[in-house]
Every structure is written in C-alpha cells, then in structure tokens.
Enzyme design. Sequence first.
Site, mmCIF file in Angstrom:
data_model
loop_
_atom_site.group_PDB
_atom_site.id
_atom_site.type_symbol
_atom_site.label_atom_id
_atom_site.label_comp_id
_atom_site.label_asym_id
_atom_site.label_seq_id
_atom_site.Cartn_x
_atom_site.Cartn_y
_atom_site.Cartn_z
ATOM 1 N N HIS A 56 0.818 -1.208 0.000
ATOM 2 C CA HIS A 56 0.000 0.000 0.000
ATOM 3 C C HIS A 56 0.857 1.266 0.000
ATOM 4 O O HIS A 56 2.056 1.234 0.313
ATOM 5 C CB HIS A 56 -0.935 -0.012 1.209
ATOM 6 C CG HIS A 56 -2.078 -0.964 1.029
ATOM 7 N ND1 HIS A 56 -3.119 -1.071 1.916
ATOM 8 C CD2 HIS A 56 -2.357 -1.861 0.040
ATOM 9 C CE1 HIS A 56 -3.978 -1.982 1.495
ATOM 10 N NE2 HIS A 56 -3.532 -2.485 0.363
ATOM 11 N N GLU A 58 1.051 3.827 1.974
ATOM 12 C CA GLU A 58 1.691 4.194 3.240
ATOM 13 C C GLU A 58 2.983 3.396 3.440
ATOM 14 O O GLU A 58 4.010 3.932 3.875
ATOM 15 C CB GLU A 58 0.744 3.920 4.428
ATOM 16 C CG GLU A 58 -0.555 4.724 4.405
ATOM 17 C CD GLU A 58 -1.672 4.030 3.651
ATOM 18 O OE1 GLU A 58 -1.395 3.357 2.635
ATOM 19 O OE2 GLU A 58 -2.839 4.167 4.056
ATOM 20 N N CYS A 85 -6.053 1.562 5.677
ATOM 21 C CA CYS A 85 -6.819 0.333 5.932
ATOM 22 C C CYS A 85 -6.461 -0.216 7.319
ATOM 23 O O CYS A 85 -5.366 0.005 7.819
ATOM 24 C CB CYS A 85 -6.544 -0.700 4.842
ATOM 25 S SG CYS A 85 -4.856 -1.301 4.834
ATOM 26 N N ARG A 193 -8.787 3.134 -22.608
ATOM 27 C CA ARG A 193 -8.698 1.670 -22.657
ATOM 28 C C ARG A 193 -7.593 1.161 -21.734
ATOM 29 O O ARG A 193 -7.691 0.060 -21.198
ATOM 30 C CB ARG A 193 -8.421 1.215 -24.096
ATOM 31 C CG ARG A 193 -9.623 1.374 -25.010
ATOM 32 C CD ARG A 193 -9.264 0.960 -26.424
ATOM 33 N NE ARG A 193 -10.405 1.061 -27.325
ATOM 34 C CZ ARG A 193 -10.333 0.779 -28.626
ATOM 35 N NH1 ARG A 193 -9.198 0.392 -29.161
ATOM 36 N NH2 ARG A 193 -11.420 0.906 -29.378
ATOM 37 N N THR A 205 -21.464 -4.528 -34.113
ATOM 38 C CA THR A 205 -20.202 -3.761 -34.136
ATOM 39 C C THR A 205 -19.026 -4.694 -34.384
ATOM 40 O O THR A 205 -18.131 -4.393 -35.169
ATOM 41 C CB THR A 205 -20.014 -2.996 -32.810
ATOM 42 O OG1 THR A 205 -21.152 -2.178 -32.611
ATOM 43 C CG2 THR A 205 -18.770 -2.133 -32.825
ATOM 44 N N ARG A 216 -3.418 0.807 -28.472
ATOM 45 C CA ARG A 216 -2.201 0.827 -29.301
ATOM 46 C C ARG A 216 -1.560 2.211 -29.365
ATOM 47 O O ARG A 216 -0.447 2.367 -29.811
ATOM 48 C CB ARG A 216 -2.530 0.362 -30.732
ATOM 49 C CG ARG A 216 -3.141 -1.005 -30.790
ATOM 50 C CD ARG A 216 -3.536 -1.448 -32.171
ATOM 51 N NE ARG A 216 -4.511 -0.599 -32.828
ATOM 52 C CZ ARG A 216 -5.819 -0.570 -32.559
ATOM 53 N NH1 ARG A 216 -6.296 -1.346 -31.601
ATOM 54 N NH2 ARG A 216 -6.635 0.230 -33.204
ATOM 55 N N GLU A 293 -18.315 0.344 -25.831
ATOM 56 C CA GLU A 293 -17.971 1.152 -27.010
ATOM 57 C C GLU A 293 -18.949 0.983 -28.174
ATOM 58 O O GLU A 293 -18.639 1.335 -29.299
ATOM 59 C CB GLU A 293 -16.546 0.812 -27.460
ATOM 60 C CG GLU A 293 -15.479 1.428 -26.585
ATOM 61 C CD GLU A 293 -14.230 1.848 -27.367
ATOM 62 O OE1 GLU A 293 -14.275 2.005 -28.595
ATOM 63 O OE2 GLU A 293 -13.191 2.023 -26.707
ATOM 64 N N SER A 301 -29.446 -0.088 -24.603
ATOM 65 C CA SER A 301 -29.916 -1.045 -23.583
ATOM 66 C C SER A 301 -29.358 -0.675 -22.208
ATOM 67 O O SER A 301 -30.081 -0.720 -21.211
ATOM 68 C CB SER A 301 -29.462 -2.472 -23.908
ATOM 69 O OG SER A 301 -29.919 -2.850 -25.159
HETATM 70 C C1 AOF Z 1 -4.537 1.829 2.084
HETATM 71 N N1 AOF Z 1 -3.536 2.220 1.270
HETATM 72 O O1 AOF Z 1 -2.503 2.259 -0.714
HETATM 73 C C2 AOF Z 1 -4.557 1.155 -0.594
HETATM 74 C C3 AOF Z 1 -5.633 0.794 0.252
HETATM 75 O O2 AOF Z 1 -5.175 -5.996 1.039
HETATM 76 P P1 AOF Z 1 -5.594 -5.304 -0.174
HETATM 77 O O3 AOF Z 1 -4.425 -4.788 -0.947
HETATM 78 O O4 AOF Z 1 -6.557 -6.069 -1.032
HETATM 79 O O5 AOF Z 1 -6.335 -3.953 0.331
HETATM 80 C C4 AOF Z 1 -7.639 -3.921 0.725
HETATM 81 C C5 AOF Z 1 -8.025 -2.648 1.455
HETATM 82 O O6 AOF Z 1 -7.075 -1.608 1.299
HETATM 83 C C6 AOF Z 1 -9.305 -2.045 0.943
HETATM 84 O O7 AOF Z 1 -9.950 -1.435 2.028
HETATM 85 C C7 AOF Z 1 -8.868 -1.033 -0.072
HETATM 86 O O8 AOF Z 1 -9.833 -0.021 -0.279
HETATM 87 C C8 AOF Z 1 -7.638 -0.500 0.642
HETATM 88 N N2 AOF Z 1 -6.667 0.088 -0.245
HETATM 89 N N3 AOF Z 1 -5.595 1.174 1.561
HETATM 90 O O9 AOF Z 1 -4.473 2.050 3.290
HETATM 91 C C9 AOF Z 1 -3.482 1.922 -0.030
HETATM 92 N N4 AOF Z 1 -4.540 0.808 -1.899
HETATM 93 ZN ZN ZN Z 2 -3.428 -0.067 3.643
#
Ligand code: AOF
Ligand code: ZN
Length: 350
Positions: A56, A58, A85, A193, A205, A216, A293, A301
């Site tokens: 993450h 942090e 988190c 994309r 399509t 690309r 697209e 729809s």
């Molecule tokens: C953070 N810092 O940079 C990100 C967070 O264990 P994971 O990677 O699947 O993370 C799941 C949880 O972490 C989920 O709540 C998601 O929203 C958050 N992502 N949290 O503190 C980060 N990418």
């Molecule tokens: Zn985290």
Amino acid sequence: MKSGFSKKQELYIRRAFDLARLSEGSAVPNPMVGAVIVFQNRIIGEGYFKGFGKSHAEVNAVTNVKEEDRQYLTQSEIYVSLEPCNFFGKTPPCTSLILKTKIPRVIISTIDKTPQVSGNGIELLRQNGVEVITGVLEKDGDELVKYRTNYVERESPFVILKYAKSKDGFIGQENKSVWITNHFSKILVHKWRSEINAIMVGTNTARQDNPKLTNRLYFGKNPLRIVLDRRDDLPEDLHLFSDGLPTWQITENITRTFSKKNVIQIEIPFDDFLLKNLLKKLHEEKIGTLLVEGGAKLLQSFIDQNLWQEARIFEGNKYLKNGILAPQISVTPNEEFKIENDTLKIFQNG
Ligand code: AOF
Ligand code: ZN
C-alpha cells in the site's frame, strides 16, 4: 470558498493525489492511493499503491524514507489520499504500520468505503492517540476513488458508455465503417482503454467494424474484451478472436470450440436480465470498470436499464446525412471539452 483546511494541508494532499494517479489503470478494483510523509515542511518520504496485491501507499512512503531521516518519523505527519486500511487483506493493515512507526499525525482526504474500513481505520488511530484530520479536498479525493466506491457499494463494475456522433446525430451507417472523430480523440480513447478493466461491444459492431479494442496509441495495458455473440456465429477470424489477446465471448448456447486459447466462452441466457447478469459475473471476476464502445443498440440497452455511471460522448465535425441514430441520454453534461474540432461531453448518471 474557504475550506477550513490550511494551504499547506491542501498542498500535500494534492501531492498525494498526484502520486495516486500514477497507478491509473493498474489499481482497480482497488483504489488509487498516494501518501506523503512530511517533517517540518520537508517531504521525507512518498509512495503510491502500485496495483492489486502489492504493498500500500503508506508502506511505500515509509520505505522511501532515507536512513538519516528515519529518526524524524516520530515527529512527522503523513498525508494520505484515502483513509488507511485497518484489516488484513492481501497485505497487513496500514494502521498497524502507522502505530508501529509512531507517526503522530495523519491527514486524510476521504474515507475508504470498503465495509471493513469505512471510518474504522480513523477510529483505531484515534483510539491509539494519533491525531487524525480528515476531509481535506474531500470531493477530489472521492473522485479519485470513485471506481472503488462503486465496486464496494453497488457490487457491480463502474460502467462508462462511450460513442461518437456526427454533427447531425448519427453514430454510424449501415454495413460500413465510418470514422467521425479526429486523431487526438482516438488517442484519448486508447488512454481510457489503458485505464479500465474491460471493454465491450455488441454483435453488429464486432461483425461490421472488426475492432481490435486494444490500446495501441497510449502506454499501459489492454483491457479484457467482451463481445456479445448470442448465436455463437461471429467469424472466428475477427481480430477479437484471432489475435491471441483475451476475449470473453458471451453466448446463449455454445456450439463450437475456438482453436485459440484466448477466447473464453461464457453461456448466459439472452433474456431481460442479460446485462445485469453479465455485470454480476464481471464483479465476481473482480472487474471494477467496464467501457462500452457500441453499437447503438447495446448502448441504448445500458441507458434504458439504467445500468451506467458515466457517458463520454464525442461530437465530430462531420455530417453523415443518414445512418444509425445515436443513443439518447436525457441528463445534462457535467463537463465539456474541445479536442481540436471535436467536442467531448461527459455525463454522470446520478
Ligand atoms: C490503504 N492504502 O494504498 C490502498 C488501500 O489488502 P488489499 O491490498 O486487497 O487492500 C484492501 C483494502 O485496502 C481495501 O480497504 C482497499 O480499499 C484499501 N486500499 N488502503 O491504506 C493503499 N490501496
Ligand atoms: Zn493499507
């Protein structure tokens, strides 16, 4: 309007946003997140979330702090674009890291709407004596994680409709492939994309335009391609089936096997719930964003069943005089841009 937050707080949160955006395209279904560690008005560490299953923001910011600056962590503040988190997912909780490093102050833009977090990360930090300030540039912070928020709250991909129409309102002509917009608009679409998980077209399509649906013209990855083929009779030599890149063929009844392994055949009844069931399946497969697209029938729809979140509509500088009428969207555009002689309008649904 005065926000109640200081210029300094907004500056570092903006830096966290910029860092977060570096993972555009690789984060979904997780959110893009950036983090900045500041000691006495000096950035001593920064980081961002690089993609699903990886460490993450942090963690990367703390790792980024130089040996000689580590002593200052206990007097620093960490700016994070999203609430840290507080649970073990693919990686350990960021709240534990903050407590372990004894960073005394956390400044956050917005709440992580993931049910396990949703304010609990902030609560846990506060209970452990960490000062937490939240809501800095919150609207921008929400925009940054809108795909993730949609993913956890609606349990369905964020659906983006995209099409181009002529000045007189046609999306194309029967039995021939017409190009309506300019090259810069085309590059922008390829950028989109690269940012989304999956891209989808209808049967006509696929048959008529034989699109590649790859990216690309921009750096980054290709999306998963999804094509509706109710009768399982689209030619096997279409780019979508023959170029070796992943494609999901959605059909009512599988009657053949493809020689190439890139085609995944999925049976779904073509009833009133087709799109709903398909979106459910995509969510199960951790697809957080879907770009639709065309063609006109498929787009309409999605509109009629109110299964879209955003529409990006180009108006080219051409008149077609006749052809297939563009879908009808009844909301007003939120944003409008000129791309040389094209106009791009962005609509948000609700
Ligand atoms: C953070 N810092 O940079 C990100 C967070 O264990 P994971 O990677 O699947 O993370 C799941 C949880 O972490 C989920 O709540 C998601 O929203 C958050 N992502 N949290 O503190 C980060 N990418
Ligand atoms: Zn985290």
